[in-house]
Design a protein around this motif. Sequence first.
Motif, mmCIF file in Angstrom:
data_model
loop_
_atom_site.group_PDB
_atom_site.id
_atom_site.type_symbol
_atom_site.label_atom_id
_atom_site.label_comp_id
_atom_site.label_asym_id
_atom_site.label_seq_id
_atom_site.Cartn_x
_atom_site.Cartn_y
_atom_site.Cartn_z
ATOM 1 N N GLY A 180 0.797 -1.218 0.000
ATOM 2 C CA GLY A 180 0.000 0.000 0.000
ATOM 3 C C GLY A 180 0.827 1.265 0.000
ATOM 4 N N GLN A 181 2.154 1.123 -0.014
ATOM 5 C CA GLN A 181 3.042 2.280 0.032
ATOM 6 C C GLN A 181 3.770 2.515 -1.280
ATOM 7 O OE1 GLN A 181 3.000 4.143 2.888
ATOM 8 N NE2 GLN A 181 1.420 2.650 3.446
ATOM 9 N N SER A 182 3.478 1.674 -2.267
ATOM 10 C CA SER A 182 4.171 1.797 -3.542
ATOM 11 C C SER A 182 3.262 1.323 -4.663
ATOM 12 C CB SER A 182 5.467 0.981 -3.535
ATOM 13 O OG SER A 182 5.185 -0.399 -3.387
ATOM 14 N N ASP A 183 3.664 1.632 -5.881
ATOM 15 C CA ASP A 183 2.989 1.131 -7.069
ATOM 16 C C ASP A 183 3.937 0.236 -7.838
ATOM 17 O OD1 ASP A 183 0.564 2.583 -6.742
ATOM 18 O OD2 ASP A 183 1.496 4.366 -7.628
ATOM 19 N N ILE A 184 3.350 -0.737 -8.502
ATOM 20 C CA ILE A 184 4.073 -1.554 -9.463
ATOM 21 C C ILE A 184 3.555 -1.160 -10.846
ATOM 22 C CG2 ILE A 184 4.574 -3.886 -10.258
ATOM 23 C CD1 ILE A 184 5.724 -3.209 -7.494
ATOM 24 N N VAL A 185 4.459 -0.926 -11.779
ATOM 25 C CA VAL A 185 4.080 -0.559 -13.137
ATOM 26 C C VAL A 185 4.652 -1.590 -14.093
ATOM 27 C CG1 VAL A 185 4.178 1.211 -14.935
ATOM 28 C CG2 VAL A 185 4.060 1.892 -12.526
ATOM 29 N N TYR A 186 3.757 -2.256 -14.845
ATOM 30 C CA TYR A 186 4.209 -3.162 -15.901
ATOM 31 C C TYR A 186 4.421 -2.343 -17.171
ATOM 32 C CZ TYR A 186 2.621 -7.133 -13.019
ATOM 33 O OH TYR A 186 2.452 -8.051 -12.017
ATOM 34 N N VAL A 187 5.587 -2.501 -17.762
ATOM 35 C CA VAL A 187 5.941 -1.757 -18.971
ATOM 36 C C VAL A 187 5.972 -2.711 -20.156
ATOM 37 C CG1 VAL A 187 7.718 -0.382 -20.109
ATOM 38 C CG2 VAL A 187 7.262 -0.068 -17.662
ATOM 39 N N SER A 188 5.129 -2.450 -21.137
ATOM 40 C CA SER A 188 5.061 -3.272 -22.339
ATOM 41 C C SER A 188 5.749 -2.550 -23.492
ATOM 42 C CB SER A 188 3.606 -3.568 -22.712
ATOM 43 O OG SER A 188 2.964 -4.327 -21.713
ATOM 44 N N SER A 189 6.548 -3.287 -24.237
ATOM 45 C CA SER A 189 7.258 -2.724 -25.386
ATOM 46 C C SER A 189 7.617 -3.862 -26.321
ATOM 47 C CB SER A 189 8.516 -1.991 -24.939
ATOM 48 O OG SER A 189 9.378 -2.869 -24.230
ATOM 49 N N TYR A 190 7.973 -3.492 -27.547
ATOM 50 C CA TYR A 190 8.277 -4.535 -28.522
ATOM 51 C C TYR A 190 9.061 -3.955 -29.689
ATOM 52 C CZ TYR A 190 3.978 -2.701 -30.690
ATOM 53 O OH TYR A 190 3.001 -1.893 -31.225
ATOM 54 N N SER A 191 9.159 -4.722 -30.768
ATOM 55 C CA SER A 191 9.965 -4.372 -31.948
ATOM 56 C C SER A 191 11.424 -4.140 -31.578
ATOM 57 C CB SER A 191 9.396 -3.142 -32.646
ATOM 58 O OG SER A 191 8.176 -3.442 -33.260
ATOM 59 N N PRO A 192 12.150 -5.192 -31.182
ATOM 60 C CA PRO A 192 13.569 -5.026 -30.858
ATOM 61 C C PRO A 192 14.347 -4.574 -32.087
ATOM 62 C CG PRO A 192 13.008 -7.356 -31.065
ATOM 63 C CD PRO A 192 11.708 -6.596 -31.082
ATOM 64 N N SER A 193 15.442 -3.909 -31.844
ATOM 65 C CA SER A 193 16.275 -3.382 -32.930
ATOM 66 C C SER A 193 17.732 -3.685 -32.636
ATOM 67 C CB SER A 193 16.073 -1.867 -33.069
ATOM 68 O OG SER A 193 17.049 -1.311 -33.924
ATOM 69 N N SER A 194 18.396 -4.321 -33.565
ATOM 70 C CA SER A 194 19.809 -4.636 -33.351
ATOM 71 C C SER A 194 20.670 -3.378 -33.299
ATOM 72 C CB SER A 194 20.316 -5.550 -34.472
ATOM 73 O OG SER A 194 20.140 -4.932 -35.739
ATOM 74 N N ALA A 195 20.091 -2.237 -33.787
ATOM 75 C CA ALA A 195 20.843 -0.977 -33.763
ATOM 76 C C ALA A 195 20.665 -0.216 -32.460
ATOM 77 C CB ALA A 195 20.395 -0.099 -34.936
ATOM 78 N N PHE A 196 19.677 -0.584 -31.664
ATOM 79 C CA PHE A 196 19.360 0.185 -30.462
ATOM 80 C C PHE A 196 20.031 -0.481 -29.257
ATOM 81 C CE2 PHE A 196 15.656 2.409 -28.053
ATOM 82 C CZ PHE A 196 16.484 3.466 -27.775
ATOM 83 N N PRO A 197 20.922 0.217 -28.574
ATOM 84 C CA PRO A 197 21.755 -0.435 -27.558
ATOM 85 C C PRO A 197 20.999 -1.207 -26.484
ATOM 86 C CG PRO A 197 22.583 1.758 -28.041
ATOM 87 C CD PRO A 197 21.280 1.630 -28.768
ATOM 88 N N ASN A 198 19.852 -0.703 -26.033
ATOM 89 C CA ASN A 198 19.163 -1.398 -24.940
ATOM 90 C C ASN A 198 17.941 -2.156 -25.433
ATOM 91 O OD1 ASN A 198 17.365 0.705 -25.417
ATOM 92 N ND2 ASN A 198 16.846 0.953 -23.250
ATOM 93 N N CYS A 199 17.903 -2.492 -26.719
ATOM 94 C CA CYS A 199 16.710 -3.135 -27.282
ATOM 95 C C CYS A 199 17.108 -4.238 -28.248
ATOM 96 C CB CYS A 199 15.852 -2.074 -27.987
ATOM 97 S SG CYS A 199 14.206 -2.642 -28.447
ATOM 98 N N GLN A 200 17.920 -5.147 -27.753
ATOM 99 C CA GLN A 200 18.426 -6.214 -28.607
ATOM 100 C C GLN A 200 17.447 -7.390 -28.652
ATOM 101 O OE1 GLN A 200 21.561 -5.760 -30.191
ATOM 102 N NE2 GLN A 200 21.110 -3.723 -29.427
#
Length: 474
Positions: A180-200
């Motif tokens: 009750g003292q915090s929130d949890i946030v689920y983050v959805s993302s997709y389309s990985p890119s071999s050029a994007f450093p944090n999205c392999q």
Amino acid sequence: MRARTPARRGLRRSAALALTAAASLAVGLLAPATALADTPPSDSITSDNVTHVTNVPKPEAVRSVNSDLAFTGDYAIGGNYDGFVVYDISEPESPQVVSEVLCPGGQGDVSVSGDLLYFSVDYPRASDECGAPATSTTNPNGFEGIRVFDISDKANPQYVAAVRTDCGSHTNTLVPGEDGQSDIVYVSSYSPSSAFPNCQPPHDKISVIEVPHDAPEDAAVVNEPVLFPDGGNHDQDNLLLPTQGCHDITVYPARDLAAGACMGDGVLMDISDPVNPVVTERITDENFAFWHSATFTNSGDTVMFTDELGGGGAPTCTPEIGGERGADAIYTIEHDGDGPALEFASYFKIERYQGDEQTCVAHNGSLIPVPGRDFFVQSWYQGGVSVIDFNDPGEPREIGYFDMDSRVEEGVQDNDTWSTYYYNGYVYSSDIVRGIDVLRLEDPRLRAAERVRMEEFNPQSQPVYRPGRGNGRR
């Protein structure tokens, strides 16, 4: 087909990807133009049981399109590709713009928790500053993820934190923390890119962020659970995108349930430990090209998934496409010794065919909070707003609609609605071009919903609906 802004798409990496995917889909599925292209969807803009109360045009500062909505008290928060807008809806017949926050970063999906607002960024920016310009995916310092705002002063929201997540955040889903003292946030993302450093690739996970209420600046990623260790669905011929992460997740915290719409797959999850969601059931559907979103019934024994056929860039409400693609799919949740199982019940698609000029496909909606009954209000882009009775999961039917259409009434601006939700007696439609439309439902079957009062509503975080006050978390 009229020119489409790349902001419309369900795809997230580039305008070229979105338009190419939509075009290739259209070539494969759309028959030659028919007379239906000039046939109005009905003889009126609204059904007899739906009243158009008012329209609030987009503020001039919002140069791009409107996206999703969240609600807190007497306020609606409207996300857009330039930031977000706070609306005072204490008088639903005359909503007022309270503040506009310019903070570009892509779709601008929003969730609200008390005095905190979570805002998705899925186009890389040069830094995490609000005014940072767009940058290349190859920039190692580029930022994507979640921005956190303090909205205790609705007229002057304050930017308080930024949390980088792999592949950014196309959508986000709020889950109340167990303490009750915090929130949890689920983050959805997709389309990985071999050029994007944090999205392999492979990108087969979601990000889980924890946000302490009393120190939101300390928000951080606390888990990155892999949902598809075997890679997910890559083999279905008609997929717009194979499974890679999720497009959207809807949670039902009171029942420890979540439903994920993950491009090629639909999943059920056990979220009894919200930091560690566990996939308990996974399905594919040969008629689904892009699993987009999900909604549970109040009883939690049925879930409706939507298919954004064409990525939001193609006219799919035509006889050629038919009623089983670009539609809703209703699944009952059965329980046996091996855990929950999703059993297909039926498809639903509006029969007000829009022809080959109108972009129309299933998109965001929510339950109408009639306790013990299953009614749904939903956006269909230029197909307008549909009110759906799915009390019999095997035979859903439309019982009302709002469909601004210049073919019906000369001079009106066609609607193009992204998301439509019921909140405290009214329906709010976030229209890409028109702004916010407010509707009222005049139907005895839906009257009990007027007694359900919510203090806070994030459509992707479902409350239990009961008559009276106190619904919602705060």
